[in-house]
Design a protein around this motif. Structure first.
Motif, short mmCIF file in Angstrom:
data_model
loop_
_atom_site.label_atom_id
_atom_site.label_comp_id
_atom_site.label_asym_id
_atom_site.label_seq_id
_atom_site.Cartn_x
_atom_site.Cartn_y
_atom_site.Cartn_z
N MET A 1 0.87 -1.08 -0.09
CA MET A 1 -0.20 -0.15 -0.16
C MET A 1 1.20 1.33 0.06
O MET A 1 1.76 1.12 0.39
N ILE A 2 0.75 2.70 -0.81
CA ILE A 2 1.36 3.54 -1.30
C ILE A 2 0.13 4.43 -0.23
O ILE A 2 -0.86 4.57 -0.72
N PHE A 3 0.55 5.28 0.57
CA PHE A 3 -0.15 6.62 0.96
C PHE A 3 0.86 7.86 1.08
O PHE A 3 1.94 8.20 0.88
N THR A 4 0.25 8.57 0.24
CA THR A 4 0.63 9.92 -0.54
C THR A 4 0.27 11.20 0.30
O THR A 4 -1.11 11.17 -0.12
N ILE A 5 1.48 11.88 0.27
CA ILE A 5 0.21 13.45 1.24
C ILE A 5 0.93 13.70 0.17
O ILE A 5 1.21 14.47 -0.71
N THR A 6 -1.00 14.02 -0.81
CA THR A 6 -0.97 15.42 -1.79
C THR A 6 -1.57 16.19 -1.04
O THR A 6 -2.27 17.47 -1.86
N ARG A 7 -0.80 17.55 -0.98
CA ARG A 7 -0.81 19.26 -0.43
C ARG A 7 0.38 19.56 -1.20
O ARG A 7 1.23 20.48 -0.17
N SER A 8 1.21 19.64 -2.31
CA SER A 8 2.33 20.30 -2.56
C SER A 8 2.47 21.76 -2.05
O SER A 8 3.32 22.02 -2.88
N GLU A 9 1.13 22.08 -2.52
CA GLU A 9 0.99 24.19 -2.69
C GLU A 9 1.63 24.21 -1.03
O GLU A 9 1.85 25.24 -0.42
N LYS A 10 0.86 23.16 0.11
CA LYS A 10 1.77 23.93 1.01
C LYS A 10 2.89 22.72 1.63
O LYS A 10 2.77 22.43 3.15
N ARG A 11 3.80 22.64 1.16
CA ARG A 11 4.57 21.37 1.45
C ARG A 11 4.51 20.47 1.47
O ARG A 11 5.60 19.62 2.50
N ASN A 12 3.26 19.92 1.28
CA ASN A 12 2.35 18.60 2.15
C ASN A 12 2.58 18.64 3.46
O ASN A 12 3.05 17.93 4.17
N ALA A 13 2.68 20.03 4.35
CA ALA A 13 2.27 20.11 5.47
C ALA A 13 0.80 19.32 5.70
O ALA A 13 -0.29 18.53 4.46
N ILE A 14 0.82 18.21 7.53
CA ILE A 14 0.09 18.15 8.15
C ILE A 14 -0.99 18.92 8.35
O ILE A 14 -1.25 19.94 9.38
N ASN A 15 -2.34 18.71 8.10
CA ASN A 15 -3.91 18.98 8.59
C ASN A 15 -4.60 17.99 9.37
O ASN A 15 -4.13 16.83 8.42
N TYR A 16 -5.97 18.01 9.12
CA TYR A 16 -6.46 17.40 10.36
C TYR A 16 -6.48 16.54 8.87
O TYR A 16 -7.27 14.89 9.62
N GLU A 17 -6.99 16.63 7.76
CA GLU A 17 -7.86 15.71 6.71
C GLU A 17 -6.60 14.81 6.67
O GLU A 17 -6.86 13.41 6.43
N VAL A 18 -5.20 15.05 6.51
CA VAL A 18 -4.01 14.04 6.42
C VAL A 18 -3.70 13.18 7.84
O VAL A 18 -3.29 11.95 7.15
N MET A 19 -4.28 13.70 8.91
CA MET A 19 -4.24 12.73 9.62
C MET A 19 -5.11 11.80 9.60
O MET A 19 -4.64 10.52 9.80
N GLU A 20 -6.29 12.29 9.00
CA GLU A 20 -7.31 10.78 8.82
C GLU A 20 -6.92 10.46 7.53
O GLU A 20 -7.50 8.90 8.36
N GLY A 21 -6.43 10.62 6.56
CA GLY A 21 -5.96 9.49 5.19
C GLY A 21 -5.41 8.53 6.16
O GLY A 21 -5.15 7.36 5.96
N LEU A 22 -3.33 9.33 6.85
CA LEU A 22 -3.17 9.01 7.28
C LEU A 22 -3.18 7.10 8.08
O LEU A 22 -3.37 5.67 8.61
N ALA A 23 -4.49 7.56 9.34
CA ALA A 23 -5.10 6.98 9.49
C ALA A 23 -6.12 6.05 9.40
O ALA A 23 -5.57 4.46 9.72
N GLU A 24 -6.08 6.38 8.54
CA GLU A 24 -7.48 4.99 7.18
C GLU A 24 -6.54 4.28 6.49
O GLU A 24 -6.64 2.87 6.78
N ALA A 25 -5.07 4.51 6.08
CA ALA A 25 -4.21 3.73 5.45
C ALA A 25 -3.77 2.90 6.39
O ALA A 25 -3.73 1.69 5.62
N ILE A 26 -3.44 3.08 7.83
CA ILE A 26 -3.10 1.90 8.43
C ILE A 26 -4.09 1.48 8.37
O ILE A 26 -3.62 0.32 9.54
N LYS A 27 -5.67 1.30 8.68
CA LYS A 27 -6.36 0.67 9.51
C LYS A 27 -6.83 -0.49 7.94
O LYS A 27 -6.75 -1.58 7.76
#
Length: 244
Positions: A1-27
């Protein structure tokens, strides 16, 4: 499985949506056909620039900060203790929390020439997602302390010499990741899981989760300090000027 942070305009900074996405990928890695998890960022400039201060600047008190910090620390502990191999593919710069995500992975591959660093000290805070405690388990004490206490960006080559980066690559990060982990994936999933549990048991016996929780509490206290608040204000005003 590949998890990609797709916020290049923010230098892929972490917000709450990215947190939730990573948590979902882990599950989702619990699915029987998943034998490894790779994490990377979109684009060529940044793997992850840490927490998005344009979002988290609204957190003023230690209680507010603690909620966000503990949420991400929990996700990273779940990542750390996944019973399958995990790889951070540093396709670009990794700053602060980006390095904490990388630290939580079993292996770290970095594109030649990029820079990365645990720069939280320059922001008048410490690692707040568990990165310091994780480094204490994965690196020698002098090497880990130097990375954390200097709070400087270093080249991938320097970080490989220090023991933080496992391998350097040119070209496609996904190809590099697949090449690095290919031989592991040739083995049965039960073998990979059994070996990973050797380290998970070690971290449980070392009370790593409790140590991470203490790290979160200390960072939350520093988060509401005047020095950190001034840093955030200066950072945001600089971003506004650059945008204008």
């Amino acid at each position: 499985m590949i998890f990609t942070i797709t916020r290049s305009e923010k230098r892929n900074a972490i917000n709450y949506e990215v947190m939730e996405g990573l948590a979902e990928a882990i599950k989702r890695t619990a699915e029987p056909d998943i034998k490894a998890l790779m994490i990377t960022g979109t684009g060529d400039h940044a793997f992850c620039s840490g927490g998005d201060l344009s979002v988290f600047h609204a957190l003023h008190t230690k209680e507010e900060a603690h909620f966000m910090l503990s949420k991400m620390a929990h996700i990273l502990y779940e990542l750390l203790t996944l019973p399958i191999p995990t790889i951070a593919l540093l396709n670009g710069i990794a700053i602060g929390g980006g390095c904490e995500i990388a630290a939580a992975c079993d292996f770290r591959l970095a594109r030649k020439g990029i820079k990365a660093g645990f720069v939280q000290g320059k922001q008048a805070i410490t690692t707040g997602w568990g990165g310091g405690s994780i480094l204490a388990e994965k690196m020698s004490a002098p090497s880990a302390m130097k990375l954390l206490m200097e709070a400087e960006l270093q080249t991938a080559e320097q970080l490989k010499e220090a023991g933080f980066i496992d391998s350097l690559y040119d070209g496609s990060p996904l190809q590099a990741g697949e090449g690095f982990i290919g031989k592991m994936l040739g083995n049965d999933l039960s073998v990979l899981q059994s070996y990973k549990r050797v380290w998970i048991r070690k971290w449980e016996e070392a009370k790593l989760r409790e140590r991470i929780e203490e790290e979160v509490r200390h960072c939350a206290i520093l988060w509401e300090s005047d020095t950190h608040i001034q840093y955030v204000k200066k950072f945001l005003s600089k971003k506004t000027v650059n945008k204008d």
